[in-house]
Design a protein around this motif. Sequence first.
Motif, PDB file in Angstrom:
ATOM      1  N   ALA A  55       0.834  -1.251  -0.238  1.00  0.00           N
ATOM      2  CA  ALA A  55      -0.015   0.110   0.215  1.00  0.00           C
ATOM      3  C   ALA A  55       1.023   1.318   0.059  1.00  0.00           C
ATOM      4  O   ALA A  55       0.216   2.252  -0.372  1.00  0.00           O
ATOM      5  N   GLU A  56       1.963   1.040   0.489  1.00  0.00           N
ATOM      6  CA  GLU A  56       3.015   2.326   0.327  1.00  0.00           C
ATOM      7  C   GLU A  56       2.960   2.820  -0.966  1.00  0.00           C
ATOM      8  O   GLU A  56       3.010   4.056  -1.351  1.00  0.00           O
ATOM      9  N   CYS A  57       3.120   1.883  -2.037  1.00  0.00           N
ATOM     10  CA  CYS A  57       3.373   2.357  -3.498  1.00  0.00           C
ATOM     11  C   CYS A  57       2.134   2.258  -4.336  1.00  0.00           C
ATOM     12  O   CYS A  57       2.397   2.584  -5.477  1.00  0.00           O
ATOM     13  N   SER A  59      -2.162   2.009  -4.932  1.00  0.00           N
ATOM     14  CA  SER A  59      -3.482   2.358  -4.367  1.00  0.00           C
ATOM     15  C   SER A  59      -4.480   1.321  -5.095  1.00  0.00           C
ATOM     16  O   SER A  59      -4.160   0.796  -6.120  1.00  0.00           O
ATOM     17  N   LEU A  60      -5.724   1.490  -4.377  1.00  0.00           N
ATOM     18  CA  LEU A  60      -6.634   0.453  -4.806  1.00  0.00           C
ATOM     19  C   LEU A  60      -7.680   1.027  -5.584  1.00  0.00           C
ATOM     20  O   LEU A  60      -8.635   0.547  -6.127  1.00  0.00           O
ATOM     21  N   LYS A  61      -7.526   2.466  -5.482  1.00  0.00           N
ATOM     22  CA  LYS A  61      -8.305   3.380  -6.335  1.00  0.00           C
ATOM     23  C   LYS A  61      -8.241   3.263  -7.924  1.00  0.00           C
ATOM     24  O   LYS A  61      -7.426   3.303  -8.333  1.00  0.00           O
ATOM     25  N   LYS A  64      -6.023   6.195  -9.477  1.00  0.00           N
ATOM     26  CA  LYS A  64      -5.021   6.639  -8.693  1.00  0.00           C
ATOM     27  C   LYS A  64      -3.709   5.820  -8.712  1.00  0.00           C
ATOM     28  O   LYS A  64      -3.449   4.710  -8.128  1.00  0.00           O
ATOM     29  N   ASN A  65      -2.632   6.461  -9.195  1.00  0.00           N
ATOM     30  CA  ASN A  65      -1.507   5.933  -9.023  1.00  0.00           C
ATOM     31  C   ASN A  65      -0.653   6.617  -8.060  1.00  0.00           C
ATOM     32  O   ASN A  65      -0.629   7.925  -8.058  1.00  0.00           O
ATOM     33  N   LYS A  66       0.079   5.671  -7.455  1.00  0.00           N
ATOM     34  CA  LYS A  66       1.348   6.449  -6.525  1.00  0.00           C
ATOM     35  C   LYS A  66       2.591   6.383  -7.269  1.00  0.00           C
ATOM     36  O   LYS A  66       2.836   6.684  -8.311  1.00  0.00           O
ATOM     37  N   LYS A  67       3.421   5.680  -6.294  1.00  0.00           N
ATOM     38  CA  LYS A  67       4.776   5.321  -7.033  1.00  0.00           C
ATOM     39  C   LYS A  67       4.454   4.346  -7.956  1.00  0.00           C
ATOM     40  O   LYS A  67       5.329   4.217  -9.139  1.00  0.00           O
ATOM     41  N   ASP A  84      -1.545   7.018 -18.088  1.00  0.00           N
ATOM     42  CA  ASP A  84      -0.810   8.313 -17.438  1.00  0.00           C
ATOM     43  C   ASP A  84       0.274   7.665 -16.292  1.00  0.00           C
ATOM     44  O   ASP A  84       0.638   8.450 -15.605  1.00  0.00           O
ATOM     45  N   LYS A  86       3.988   6.263 -15.750  1.00  0.00           N
ATOM     46  CA  LYS A  86       5.183   5.939 -16.389  1.00  0.00           C
ATOM     47  C   LYS A  86       5.871   4.535 -16.039  1.00  0.00           C
ATOM     48  O   LYS A  86       6.402   4.422 -14.954  1.00  0.00           O
TER      49      LYS A  86
END
Lengths: 141, 448
Positions: A55-57, A59-61, A64-67, A84, A86
């Motif tokens: 979950a740190e990197c 998301s389940l949404k 919603k992209n994190k790292k 969107d 990379k």
Amino acid sequence: MTRTDRHREKLIFGGGLTARIAFASATAILALGSTAAHAAGDVKAGGDAFATECAECHSLKQGKNKKGPSMFAVLGRKAASIEDFKYSEAMKSSGIVWTADQIDAYITLPKKAVPGGTMKFDGIADAKERADLIEYLSTVK
Amino acid sequence: MISIRFFRGFSAVLGLAGALLAATPAHAVPSFARQTGQECAACHIGAYGPQLTPYGTRFKIGGYTDSDGKSGKVPVSGMVVASFTHTAKDQPEKPADGYSKNDNFALDEASLFLAGKLADNIGSFVQLTYDGIGKSTALDQMDFRFARATEFQDKELTFGLSLNNNPGVQDPWNTMPVWGFPYVGTALGYGGPDAATLINGGLEQRVLGLSAYAFYDKSWYAELGTYRSLSTWSQGKIGLDKAEDPGKLHSGSAYWRLAYMQDLKSSAWSVGLFGLHADVQPDRHSGPSNSYNDMGVDAQYQFLGTREHIFTVQSSFIRERQGRDALFANEEATHSVGYLNEFKLNTSYNFRQTWGATLGYFSTIGSSDELVYADNIRQRPNTQGETLQLDWTPFGKEDSWGAPWANVRLGAQYTHFAKYNGASNNYDGTGRNASNNDTLFLFAWTTF
């Protein structure tokens, strides 16, 4: 996807767009079937595993992209397909479709499954924990 | 981070701090979150800095450069701290111009940060702070980093450089003084021991240092660096009070750090050693120097689980040997050699990255000296006590309002002194007891 898989794809569907769509659809169905084969996982434990390991990197949404890219509806998704986000070149060229088996192989040893990939994660050695996690991800859609 | 920083000035380099304290917050800035696409909670225990998770530790070691790969991120953040301070008994003197002997509201500070990735392998954490108590603006914490990751024997190896202005500000753990608990402190009351070791803020912002480090296999950490003092002209140019110049550092000062950590995902732990050696010449033109040898050992454990319940323990012990040649020559010390020991033990619990409780024990013990500690009736710096902090951090999570642009922490901190400046009772000869300095500090701390 292995070289053999890609060769099989070419033999069955040829190389056209329609053929690729058909292949993707079929793969998605297979992915869901494969998920069923992994149904031994514990969804609750898988949710905990996701919170601890991922979950740190991720998301389940949806959208919603994190790292790392969103894990929403990841089963059946083609690798490097979120527009969107990379991705590494290695992931883009991997040809992977995220079946349960492919996810299992990837999160076991990410650098072995996708050499040159950039995910900074050593992997999960415990097969039960991986099964739980995949089971949980199959519910996020 | 917000960390208590002492007004030490000249006396700081003697291992003495001013009686009153100044807050100097820093760390945990939303520009990092915007850069990585992650929430504050990914890097920080309790979704607010500076207490780092293993991920946050690696982010710092990586030179603040990790990102989600997207361009257009502006590495700028801001921070404001406001507070109310109450002491058990009125202070003997007003803590600062414009404030009362007790019950003070304050805008402690406002900071602007250049924090984040500047180039592929270069990042920064630079803080410019307006001190609302002293009504001045100055360069605060500074840490420019170069870091590069590679592999050695199939294991990850990160090596880097840090150009910084405070020994320990570059450290990626929260056990050393710069980033240790309490992370925010009162500038208008009593937040901890009066005396402090050199590595505990004695040189902060008055020096410029360069260190090289390596981090191997996500576990082994080694760092070596050296510092030079800024000229009084340079100190004035960056907004510091030249009257508090600690003096000139001789060449050969050394800062070193060894640590080992294990990130087990559901928990993490680390152990380490660190040290600082510096010869400080109070009179920049001539005369003898005081020599400081600080050596410390530290450890921490974090239970992280699913991040719903987080429990941490941190501890550190620093022993300082003071060679007081300059003090002795100037008849400011009766002994040419002295010692100062600092011990800290902190434990915290955090629920859902929102509700936090931290209990810290501190103990500073030193050798007696009639002149160095002339204001203390026992002629010792010994101070012991506990700090309890309860805080609420409503934002900083993935679904939080304003993420990743806004975060806030509201907290109540109470510091109890069992002993202060050498005694529990009548420590200064005027009848003031250690517990008279017990301090309640209410704060609102926001970053954006």
